[in-house]
Design a protein around this motif. Structure first.
Motif, short mmCIF file in Angstrom:
data_model
loop_
_atom_site.label_atom_id
_atom_site.label_comp_id
_atom_site.label_asym_id
_atom_site.label_seq_id
_atom_site.Cartn_x
_atom_site.Cartn_y
_atom_site.Cartn_z
N GLY A 148 110.82 -18.16 36.11
CA GLY A 148 111.86 -17.17 36.39
C GLY A 148 111.52 -15.78 35.91
N LEU A 149 110.24 -15.43 35.84
CA LEU A 149 109.81 -14.14 35.32
C LEU A 149 109.21 -13.22 36.38
N MET A 150 109.32 -13.61 37.64
CA MET A 150 108.72 -12.81 38.71
C MET A 150 109.47 -11.50 38.87
N PRO A 151 108.75 -10.37 39.01
CA PRO A 151 109.44 -9.08 39.23
C PRO A 151 110.27 -9.11 40.51
N SER A 152 111.27 -8.24 40.58
CA SER A 152 112.09 -8.12 41.78
C SER A 152 111.34 -7.34 42.85
N ALA A 153 111.88 -7.37 44.05
CA ALA A 153 111.26 -6.63 45.14
C ALA A 153 111.22 -5.14 44.83
N THR A 154 112.30 -4.60 44.26
CA THR A 154 112.32 -3.18 43.91
C THR A 154 111.25 -2.85 42.89
N GLU A 155 111.10 -3.70 41.86
CA GLU A 155 110.09 -3.46 40.84
C GLU A 155 108.69 -3.49 41.44
N LEU A 156 108.45 -4.40 42.36
CA LEU A 156 107.14 -4.46 43.01
C LEU A 156 106.89 -3.23 43.85
N ARG A 157 107.89 -2.78 44.58
CA ARG A 157 107.73 -1.58 45.40
C ARG A 157 107.50 -0.35 44.55
N GLN A 158 107.99 -0.40 43.31
CA GLN A 158 107.77 0.72 42.39
C GLN A 158 106.43 0.61 41.67
N GLY A 159 105.68 -0.45 41.99
CA GLY A 159 104.33 -0.56 41.44
C GLY A 159 104.13 -1.53 40.31
N LYS A 160 105.15 -2.31 39.93
CA LYS A 160 104.99 -3.23 38.81
C LYS A 160 103.92 -4.26 39.15
N ASP A 161 103.07 -4.57 38.17
CA ASP A 161 101.96 -5.49 38.36
C ASP A 161 102.28 -6.82 37.69
N PRO A 162 102.40 -7.91 38.46
CA PRO A 162 102.70 -9.21 37.86
C PRO A 162 101.64 -9.65 36.84
N MET A 163 100.41 -9.18 37.00
CA MET A 163 99.35 -9.58 36.08
C MET A 163 99.58 -9.03 34.68
N GLU A 164 100.43 -8.02 34.55
CA GLU A 164 100.68 -7.43 33.24
C GLU A 164 101.83 -8.11 32.51
N ILE A 165 102.50 -9.06 33.15
CA ILE A 165 103.60 -9.78 32.51
C ILE A 165 103.01 -10.90 31.66
N ASP A 166 103.43 -10.95 30.41
CA ASP A 166 102.80 -11.84 29.44
C ASP A 166 103.46 -13.22 29.46
N VAL A 167 102.71 -14.22 29.91
CA VAL A 167 103.18 -15.61 29.80
C VAL A 167 102.28 -16.39 28.86
N SER A 168 101.35 -15.69 28.22
CA SER A 168 100.32 -16.41 27.48
C SER A 168 100.46 -16.33 25.97
N SER A 169 101.07 -15.29 25.43
CA SER A 169 101.09 -15.18 23.98
C SER A 169 102.13 -16.09 23.38
N SER A 170 101.99 -16.35 22.09
CA SER A 170 102.94 -17.23 21.40
C SER A 170 104.33 -16.61 21.31
N HIS A 171 104.43 -15.33 21.65
CA HIS A 171 105.72 -14.64 21.56
C HIS A 171 106.41 -14.55 22.92
N ALA A 172 105.72 -15.02 23.98
CA ALA A 172 106.32 -14.93 25.30
C ALA A 172 107.57 -15.80 25.37
N VAL A 173 108.59 -15.26 26.01
CA VAL A 173 109.84 -15.99 26.18
C VAL A 173 109.86 -16.54 27.60
N LEU A 174 109.81 -17.87 27.71
CA LEU A 174 109.75 -18.50 29.01
C LEU A 174 111.07 -19.17 29.33
N LYS A 175 111.34 -19.26 30.63
CA LYS A 175 112.60 -19.86 31.06
C LYS A 175 112.63 -21.35 30.76
N LYS A 176 111.48 -22.04 30.95
CA LYS A 176 111.44 -23.47 30.68
C LYS A 176 110.01 -23.88 30.39
#
Length: 556
Positions: A528-556
């Motif tokens: 549940g961490l995918m950027p919205s369509a507006t965020e993507l159109r504004q240039g947000k890069d999914p590769m920069e969203i952190d799902v790997s560190s021990s501090h990442a907050v994941l939905k499940k």
């Protein structure tokens, strides 16, 4: 046993990162992963097709996803988390120093030499052999779903009888290779030899054997006219290719593709100077075209119903770009056309004057195409004919079966359905869909096998598939109802990322030459961490969203 040790600065691998290191020799590689102050060392390459896992995606729970085909492993234990990998990773010793300044990796020399070559079927299992207790598990089907179930039963420690019936005359195969290569040698396609499945995994494998009926009250299946009992039943018969009902559809040189018997018949497609007509612009059709167009055919025609290939799945712009790629390689398209007939040799007083082979294909606009071979790639249907008149089963209009979140057939406690036949819940509100992805079938089977073995491993993956279309295409999600496409890159150069959105929600992501974007996006969608369509159109890069560190907050 001789050991080898490698030390590296802890600063070389930050929290949430992975690094491939040389371990004594050029061909000895070890993957080191770090999650907080915990470090792990495993073999470095995916056990599916050998992709470097260091280029994959690491999640905070230690799950690493292969950048090519989405196989998942635990870097903590080496366990397979999800297919299509069939073997676990080797694990070695990794230690972070007390002052957190260095990481030390230690492993037996011989084991590191073998680690990226020698298969290791189980990491978690204590399975030591089957016991002849009860009727056990009967699996109907030897495809991805059936094999996934059988191997997961053993991986998660099930020791009862496991019996598999498959109509195919070989052990379970890597089916995607059929359309991507037209291979016809079982030894190059089988995941494991039948002898290994029987003797190492304790699976009672019956090839060339059809289940003709199921009695859920007596808990039996009918094989060769005899009843065979089961405690649990896994239905994994897969699907069967459609043939459009037109004159000439049954000629000898009109093919569909599903198994090795089919590719054996289709070897003539590889010969130079032949005229080939492909009916249907599906993924399987176009993968076959990609193979055949390299062999200098006399002509190569594709007949499709849409305005461009893949329009419903990939959208018009990407479909048009792929169409141009194939046209540059000698393929002629006839889009928005129906095939009306396949013509063979002339008849005299109703008798064929030559062989029962196609010679041409007629289109709705009057075009007639010369054909030495015809291939139909017009979809598949669930192979559930043996259940059609069974009052215990309610088949959907397409022949599929509804299942619950544990992949049980609705109303039947001890019967499961997986893969191409399963209408399964794909979201939190219980929307049912039937998805014909090979990875879906594999992981359905793995989920059911784990559940029966007493270690529930709920299926919750984002569907993923890949296709060989000039470049490797990767796809994740369920984008059927997209209303717009956000495209980054150049579609005509077959180097792009596309996001399929409905309103503000991203439904699916596809890429070419941009690994591991799709695998990262699959993890973002899953949590549940995918950027919205507006965020993507504004240039947000999914590769920069952190799902790997021990501090990442994941939905499940």
């Amino acid at each position: 046993m001789a050991t080898h040790t490698v030390e590296l600065a802890a600063s070389d691998i930050q929290d949430g990162q992975m690094k491939e290191i040389d371990f004594g020799a050029e061909d000895q590689k070890v993957l080191v992963s770090r999650i907080g102050d915990n470090v792990y060392a495993t073999s470095a390459f995916c056990t599916h097709y050998g992709a470097p896992l260091a280029k994959g995606v690491l999640a905070a729970n230690g799950r690493v996803t292969c950048p090519w085909h989405s196989a998942c492993f635990s870097v903590k234990t080496g366990d397979i988390e999800d297919g299509p990998a069939r073997d676990a990773l080797h694990c070695f010793t990794a230690v972070l120093s007390e002052d957190k300044s260095k990481i030390t990796v230690t492993a037996p020399v011989e084991e590191t030499k073998k680690a990226n070559k020698e298969r290791k079927p189980f990491a978690r299992s204590k399975y030591a052999g089957a016991k002849d207790e009860g009727k056990g598990v009967v699996i109907v089907g030897g495809g991805a779903g059936g094999l996934g179930a059988a191997e997961a039963l053993r991986e998660y420690g099930y020791t009862g009888k496991v019996t598999m019936y498959t109509k195919e005359h070989n052990a379970p195969i890597d089916r995607p290779k059929l359309s991507k290569s037209l291979l016809d040698e079982p030894s190059k396609l089988e995941w494991r030899p039948a002898s290994v499945l029987r003797h190492t995994f304790g699976i009672d494998l019956h090839t060339g054997t059809e289940v003709t009926a199921v009695d859920t009250k007596a808990k039996t299946v009918t094989v060769h006219g005899e009843a065979v009992g089961y405690d649990k039943l896994v239905l994994a018969p897969g699907s069967w290719p459609n043939r459009i009902p037109i004159p000439g559809a049954d000629f000898q040189n009109v093919f569909t593709l599903r198994n090795i018997d089919d590719t054996k018949k289709m070897q003539g497609l590889k010969h130079k100077g032949k005229h080939l007509v492909v009916i249907g612009s599906s993924f399987i059709s176009m993968e076959l075209v990609a193979v055949v167009m390299k062999n200098e055919p006399a002509s190569l025609h594709v007949i499709g119903m849409e305005t461009v290939p893949f329009e419903r799945v990939l959208g018009k712009e990407i479909g048009q770009a792929l169409m141009k790629f194939f046209e540059k390689n000698g393929v002629t398209f006839h889009m928005e056309q129906k095939t009306t007939a396949i013509h063979g040799p002339p008849t005299v007083l109703g008798h064929v004057t030559g062989t029962h082979k196609a010679e041409s294909v007629a289109l709705g606009d009057g075009t007639v195409l010369k054909a030495d071979y015809v291939v139909m790639g017009v979809g598949v249907r669930p192979a559930t004919q043996f259940l059609a008149n069974n009052p215990s089963f309610t088949l959907e209009r397409d022949g599929g079966l509804k299942v619950d979140t544990e992949l049980r057939v609705l109303g039947l406690e001890d019967v499961f359905a997986v893969g191409d036949i399963a209408h399964y819940p794909v979201d939190e509100v219980g929307t049912l869909r039937r998805i014909e992805h090979w990875n879906v079938a594999t992981d359905h089977g793995r989920s059911v096998g784990a559940l029966i073995a007493g270690s529930p491993h709920p299926y919750g993956r984002i569907p993923i598939f890949w296709s060989a279309l000039g470049q490797q295409l990767r796809y994740c999600g369920i984008g059927i109802n997209f209303d717009s496409v956000i495209l980054r890159g150049n579609a005509e150069e077959l180097k792009f990322i596309a996001f399929y959105v409905q309103g503000e929600t991203v439904l699916a992501v596809v890429s070419m030459q941009n690994d591991p974007v799709v695998m990262k996006c699959a993890e973002l969608l899953r949590h549940g961490l995918m950027p919205s369509a507006t965020e993507l159109r504004q240039g947000k890069d999914p590769m920069e969203i952190d799902v790997s560190s021990s501090h990442a907050v994941l939905k499940k």
